[in-house]
Design an enzyme around this catalytic site. Structure first.
Site, PDB file in Angstrom:
ATOM      1  N   ASP A 267       0.851  -1.202   0.000  1.00 15.17           N
ATOM      2  CA  ASP A 267       0.000   0.000   0.000  1.00 15.17           C
ATOM      3  C   ASP A 267       0.881   1.244   0.000  1.00 15.17           C
ATOM      4  O   ASP A 267       1.955   1.253   0.622  1.00 15.17           O
ATOM      5  CB  ASP A 267      -0.907   0.020   1.228  1.00 15.17           C
ATOM      6  CG  ASP A 267      -1.818  -1.194   1.283  1.00 15.17           C
ATOM      7  OD1 ASP A 267      -2.571  -1.391   0.321  1.00 15.17           O
ATOM      8  OD2 ASP A 267      -1.757  -1.939   2.272  1.00 15.17           O
TER       9      ASP A 267
ATOM     10  N   ASP B  56       0.732   5.428   0.764  1.00 17.36           N
ATOM     11  CA  ASP B  56       0.031   6.602   1.276  1.00 17.36           C
ATOM     12  C   ASP B  56       0.811   7.847   0.869  1.00 17.36           C
ATOM     13  O   ASP B  56       2.041   7.818   0.738  1.00 17.36           O
ATOM     14  CB  ASP B  56      -0.087   6.555   2.796  1.00 17.36           C
ATOM     15  CG  ASP B  56      -0.918   5.368   3.277  1.00 17.36           C
ATOM     16  OD1 ASP B  56      -1.728   4.866   2.485  1.00 17.36           O
ATOM     17  OD2 ASP B  56      -0.737   4.946   4.432  1.00 17.36           O
TER      18      ASP B  56
ATOM     19  N   ASP C 176       3.481   7.737  14.911  1.00 19.35           N
ATOM     20  CA  ASP C 176       3.825   6.933  16.079  1.00 19.35           C
ATOM     21  C   ASP C 176       5.310   6.596  16.188  1.00 19.35           C
ATOM     22  O   ASP C 176       5.982   7.005  17.123  1.00 19.35           O
ATOM     23  CB  ASP C 176       2.966   5.661  16.136  1.00 19.35           C
ATOM     24  CG  ASP C 176       2.852   4.959  14.790  1.00 19.35           C
ATOM     25  OD1 ASP C 176       3.664   5.229  13.884  1.00 19.35           O
ATOM     26  OD2 ASP C 176       1.943   4.115  14.649  1.00 19.35           O
TER      27      ASP C 176
END
Length: 517
Positions: free
Chosen positions: A87, A89, A187
């Site tokens: 994926d 982003d 994070d």
């Protein structure tokens, strides 16, 4: 100092800062923005051929429109590790509305975090590039607070951009900001890097490249504060450590067990989604091992409590679960689809089996006993989650199909093999056979039957009929050879009684009360 003296003379009390407790002034938390470092391709070593063309196109479209745009997060981490990301982003300083206006098929989604899905292709071949706007790093003490959660406080959340609950968990965060603050609010250091496919540079604020190459997971900022903002990060630490084979940095690891109680305030459906990610990223067994290692193997996921329950574990159950996890990991590695319902049916099968046996022992007929066992286990272990109805139907079908595999006569096999969930039910039977719970010959027969044409299926059913007849005759022959007192003579005795009832007449029912002989 002079101001303090004047205030003292005038009798004014010193003002407390927001968030102060116990009379002590509290400093506003320092934003861990780090220092921007632009790392060229000669140092980070990313292979540009591993970059998805559609992700590259999204970045370049945004840049051509005058915005900043980068591939971001886990994709950059994977590229640095030499893997092709599944994926991609993108992060930009364009707002969701501005992003949407640049693409023909783009959709703004989400309340907690508003993002844009840019869609390419259609049907199964479609691809989604997720585009998020740089967000500001906001102090939880400065946010508006509600007492409930996303579901119970919808009215309170309306028209608000930055909201936390009573524990400090962020419920809404849609305040845009600069890139350095966007990196600070991510994070882990390895997930806070930005790659520009046009220049080939990686923007790194927190030493993510170094941590990626050392294979270390390190939280950005104070770990306790970051876990409180989003307790799901506790699960993400475990998932990334298992998936990437990384060590968790000591300060990041230290609060895990203590902060785990915060997970009880996370919506059940979100926690369920995280558990599915944990089990379906191709490293399911490693994920369970990592949960044990971090002391998170009980009380986090009701489904996994069934797997980790020491009082109910036994070699057969463990072997079956390990086979199911290995099978899931294999399918993921081969890019084959993995249905959550199948894996969950495997993890909970022995719970169902225990209830099923107990129900039958109490006098319930086999099929209703299995249905009530399924309901009991599903309610206890799955609970109220989004998509529960579909998940329940699929799992129930897999479980209730198992006794039907034992019947290979009549039209039963022809009907069963045409069921939409036949393949899932058969794969489940195959796992049971591999674990020693079902006859391997039965699994082989059904595999042959499913692949055969109609004449071959008729032949297989004839063979099965003869085999079943031979099995039924074996106990009868054993009773005849052993005389009246032979062990196992009960079944033939019942058949004799049934045959004697038919010619009713003279003296009423013959010898039906002599069943004890």
């Amino acid at each position: 100092m002079i101001k303090s003296l004047i205030d003292k003379i005038l009798g004014k009390a010193p003002a407390k800062r927001a968030g102060a407790t116990g009379g002590k002034s509290a400093k506003a938390p320092r934003i861990p923005t780090g220092k921007r470092v632009d790392v060229p391709a000669s140092e980070h070593g990313i292979d540009p051929t591993l970059v998805d063309d559609r992700a590259r196109k999204v970045v370049e479209t945004l840049q051509d429109a005058g915005y900043e745009a980068y591939i971001v997060g886990g994709a950059v981490r994977d590229l640095i590790l030499g893997h092709r990301p599944k994926d991609f982003d993108v992060a930009t300083n364009a707002t969701p509305e501005q992003v949407k206006g640049l693409f023909r098929r783009a959709f703004i989604i989400g309340r907690r975090f508003r993002i844009v899905h840019v869609v390419y292709g259609r049907g199964r071949e479609h691809e989604v590039i997720e585009v998020s706007t740089f967000r500001a790093y906001l102090d939880a003490n400065a946010a508006e607070q509600v007492t409930g959660n996303e579901k119970t406080s919808r009215k309170d959340l309306a028209d608000k951009t930055h909201v936390v609950d009573a524990s400090g968990r962020v419920l809404r965060d849609n305040v845009w900001g600069p890139q350095d603050q966007d990196a600070a609010r991510r994070d882990f250091t390895v997930n806070a890097m930005y790659y520009d496919p046009r220049t080939g540079n990686v923007v790194d604020y927190h030493g993510g490249i170094k941590d990626a190459k050392k294979r270390v997971l390190r939280m950005i900022g104070d770990p306790e504060t970051r876990y409180r903002e989003d307790p799901v990060r506790i699960i993400r630490v475990v998932r990334f450590a298992a998936k990437l084979g990384f060590e968790i940095e000591p300060k990041t690891r230290a609060p895990l067990q203590e902060m785990a109680e915060l997970l009880s305030n996370v919506p059940q459906s979100r926690l369920f989604d995280e558990m599915i990610k944990l089990l379906q990223t191709g490293h399911a067994q490693a994920s369970l091992d990592q949960l044990r290692k971090q002391g998170l193997d009980r009380g986090v996921f009701p489904i996994l409590d069934a797997v980790f329950d020491e009082a109910r574990r036994h070699p057969g159950r463990d072997h079956f679960v390990q086979l199911a996890l290995a099978d899931t990991d294999r399918r993921v590695s081969e890019d084959k689809p993995v249905a959550p319902s199948f894996l969950l049916a495997c993890l909970l099968w022995h719970d169902v089996l225990d209830h099923w046996k107990r129900n039958q022992a109490q006098g319930e007929p086999p099929f209703p006993a299995l249905q009530s066992a399924t309901d009991a286990v599903f309610d206890a272990r799955i609970g109220d989650i989004s998509g529960r109805g579909k998940l329940a139907a699929d799992m129930r079908e897999i479980w209730t199909m198992q006794p039907r595999f034992d019947r290979r006569s009549g039209n039963g096999p022809l009907t069963l093999v045409e069921q939409p969930r036949f393949r899932a039910g058969f794969d489940f039977l195959r796992l049971r056979a591999a674990a020693g719970e079902a006859d391997p010959e039965l699994a082989k027969w059904w595999e042959d039957f499913s692949l055969a044409d109609m004449p071959e299926r008729r032949d297989l059913m004839d063979v099965a009929r003869q085999q079943d007849l031979a099995k039924r005759q074996q106990p009868r022959a054993a009773g005849a050879d052993g005389g009246e007192g032979a062990v196992g003579g009960d079944a033939p005795a019942k058949k004799r009684r049934r045959r004697r009832r038919k010619p009713a007449g003279e003296g009423g029912a013959p010898a039906s009360g002599e069943g004890g002989d």
